[in-house]
Motif scaffolding. Structure first.
Motif, PDB file in Angstrom:
ATOM      1  N   UNK A  18     -39.813  72.341 -37.642  1.00 45.55           N
ATOM      2  CA  UNK A  18     -38.358  72.579 -38.356  1.00 45.55           C
ATOM      3  C   UNK A  18     -38.567  72.619 -40.203  1.00 45.55           C
ATOM      4  N   UNK A  19     -39.823  72.990 -40.200  1.00 49.34           N
ATOM      5  CA  UNK A  19     -39.994  73.326 -41.661  1.00 49.34           C
ATOM      6  C   UNK A  19     -40.798  72.212 -42.515  1.00 49.34           C
ATOM      7  N   UNK A  92     -31.746  73.549 -46.723  1.00 53.91           N
ATOM      8  CA  UNK A  92     -32.573  74.499 -46.171  1.00 53.91           C
ATOM      9  C   UNK A  92     -33.223  73.877 -45.009  1.00 53.91           C
ATOM     10  N   UNK A  95     -30.978  73.483 -41.972  1.00 50.70           N
ATOM     11  CA  UNK A  95     -30.797  74.960 -41.411  1.00 50.70           C
ATOM     12  C   UNK A  95     -32.020  74.940 -40.227  1.00 50.70           C
ATOM     13  N   UNK A  96     -33.397  74.778 -40.938  1.00 51.28           N
ATOM     14  CA  UNK A  96     -34.453  75.055 -39.923  1.00 51.28           C
ATOM     15  C   UNK A  96     -34.397  73.913 -38.867  1.00 51.28           C
ATOM     16  N   UNK A  99     -32.103  75.240 -36.201  1.00 45.69           N
ATOM     17  CA  UNK A  99     -32.629  76.384 -35.407  1.00 45.69           C
ATOM     18  C   UNK A  99     -33.553  75.864 -34.239  1.00 45.69           C
ATOM     19  N   UNK A 102     -31.332  73.588 -31.800  1.00 48.23           N
ATOM     20  CA  UNK A 102     -30.410  74.375 -30.844  1.00 48.23           C
ATOM     21  C   UNK A 102     -31.559  75.018 -29.627  1.00 48.23           C
ATOM     22  N   UNK A 111     -23.621  73.496 -32.333  1.00 47.84           N
ATOM     23  CA  UNK A 111     -23.061  74.787 -32.668  1.00 47.84           C
ATOM     24  C   UNK A 111     -22.097  74.901 -33.615  1.00 47.84           C
ATOM     25  N   UNK A 119     -25.214  78.065 -43.913  1.00 47.36           N
ATOM     26  CA  UNK A 119     -26.452  77.888 -44.870  1.00 47.36           C
ATOM     27  C   UNK A 119     -27.111  76.507 -44.954  1.00 47.36           C
TER      28      UNK A 119
END
Lengths: 226, 229
Positions: A18-19, A92, A95-96, A99, A102, A111, A119
């Motif tokens: 997840x970054x 940021x 958001x990662x 992803x 999910x 969702x 964003x």
């Protein structure tokens, strides 16, 4: 509500994609300024971060896991993040995380948040919602946030200073009782926020982390995104 | 359009969905990896110059600690600035292309959203070691770029990049006489390591030196266009 579950290990694993690996949590700026030079100063840095930004993140995560409105929490996170650079980084990373989560724990709640904040929402809010999707409770979500608050800088300093990795891990181990305390306080505040509103959530901050984050964001050469 | 099946649900968030949210086909994504200085950025620049008139292209760079690769491409004006994005990798360039591809996926999708529809996205890794490979979750095909001056024993030694990349590029062939490298030997070693997988020998210093790579990219793109919806 919060039972022991291996899902927490999956979520809190430093390899969860997840970054986080690209962020030092302010450690790169502190190393450059000479404030982190060894294991002892890393421990001080992590302790400060844990009880300020870490506690705040843990409160937001616990509240999201408890079922409080994520969009309200997202606004509360903005209010608790004065640095524009850190706001951008938190969204940021959120958001990662969305992803990765999910795919790992599909959930209509994730969702819906992704649709409302394409964003990215603040990472601790997403973290709490992910914990909820993974069947974890507010305390577990707070644990994940508290651990992230210190594991990120510790890992980064191993790379930045070539610090002995055993020493860095020993720092995390020594901080474990304080992480227990922070997670418990955060989860307790999240439950209070149900009755008293979001102002009951922790709002600790570390001004030096905010200031150096702004400076770091302007460096032309850096290893980490924050 | 087909209805969601529970088993395929998570895949919507990974690369394997060949369509974008609006139902159109997404761009073909090609990764370029290889050691520092082998000519990855120069190859990207040459590909952009030779293909930009026929294809809509964007580039993601993964610099190790600066924005130099992105800035080189901007300075060379191979593409408009809005088509080039740099991803920060936290001192671990291979992590960003293999173990945690989330930042690169965001970059690719943002480029498609802002400048799309695109035909081709090139993802350049930060210069790394011979074990670095791209996740299949990030790219559809990968090119590994080495050069003759880096030592003619690299194909013999193998490693994941050399043995598994969809295309191995051996760059700077013009330097071979000066560094005492036997190109035929490199070709034999590469063949032994890679079997039927293709190898391209390039000299980007020469006129249209990137042609073998460009032709390969065109083939991949034709195959992608033929299979994806």
């Amino acid at each position: 509500m919060s039972t022991l579950s291996a899902a927490l290990l999956v979520l809190a694993d430093g390899r969860f994609p997840a970054g986080g690996h690209a962020h030092s949590g302010g450690a790169e700026a502190a190393v450059k300024a000479g404030r982190i030079t060894d294991g002892a100063s890393l421990e001080s840095f992590c302790r400060g971060r844990l009880h300020t930004a870490g506690l705040t993140a843990a409160g937001l995560a616990a509240a999201a896991a408890a079922g409080l409105d994520p969009l309200g929490l997202d606004a509360a996170a903005d209010a608790r993040t004065p640095s524009p650079a850190l706001r951008a980084a938190a969204r940021r990373l959120g958001r990662q995380l969305t992803r990765a989560a999910r795919a790992a724990w599909p959930s209509p709640d994730l969702d819906a948040l992704a649709a409302a904040r394409p964003r990215g929402a603040h990472q601790p809010v997403v973290l709490g919602l992910v914990a909820r999707a993974a069947g974890l409770g507010p305390l577990a979500a707070a644990y994940a946030a508290a651990y992230e608050a210190v594991s990120g800088p510790a890992t980064a300093v191993v790379r930045l200073l070539s610090l002995d990795p055993f020493e860095a891990t020993a720092v995390l181990a020594r901080l474990a009782p304080e992480m227990d305390d922070v997670a418990a306080r955060a989860a307790e505040a999240a439950l209070r926020a149900f009755d008293e509103g979001l102002d009951a959530l922790p709002a600790g901050s570390a001004p030096l982390l905010d200031i150096t984050a702004e400076q770091h964001a302007a460096w032309p050469v850096r290893l980490f995104a924050t | 359009m087909h209805l969601d099946h529970p088993d395929t649900y998570p895949h919507r968030h990974t690369y394997s969905a060949p369509t974008r949210p609006d139902g159109t086909r997404r761009a073909l994504r090609i990764g370029l990896g290889g050691p520092v200085g082998s000519g990855k950025t120069a190859t990207v620049a040459a590909l952009c110059r030779t293909l930009r008139d026929e294809l809509s292209i964007a580039v993601v760079t993964n610099d190790i600690y600066t924005r130099e690769d992105a800035e080189f491409l901007l300075r060379e004006a191979v593409l408009p600035p809005e088509r080039i994005t740099a991803v920060e990798t936290g001192a671990c360039p291979h992590t960003a292309i293999r173990d945690d591809i989330s930042a690169n996926l965001e970059a690719v999708e943002d480029l498609e959203e802002a400048t799309g529809p695109l035909d081709l996205v090139l993802v350049e890794s930060g210069g790394d070691n011979l074990t670095a490979t791209f996740s299949k979750g990030l790219v559809d095909a990968q090119i590994f770029v080495i050069d003759v001056a880096g030592g003619d024993d690299i194909p013999r030694k193998g490693g994941p990049g050399v043995t598994t990349a969809d295309l191995l590029v051996v760059n700077k062939t013009d330097l071979a006489p000066y560094v005492g490298v036997d190109l035929a030997g490199m070709a034999r070693d590469a063949k032994a390591q890679r079997g039927e997988l293709p190898v391209a020998f390039t000299s980007l210093a020469a006129e249209d030196g990137v042609a073998p790579v460009r032709d390969w990219v065109r083939e991949r793109l034709a195959a992608w266009t033929a299979t994806a919806p």
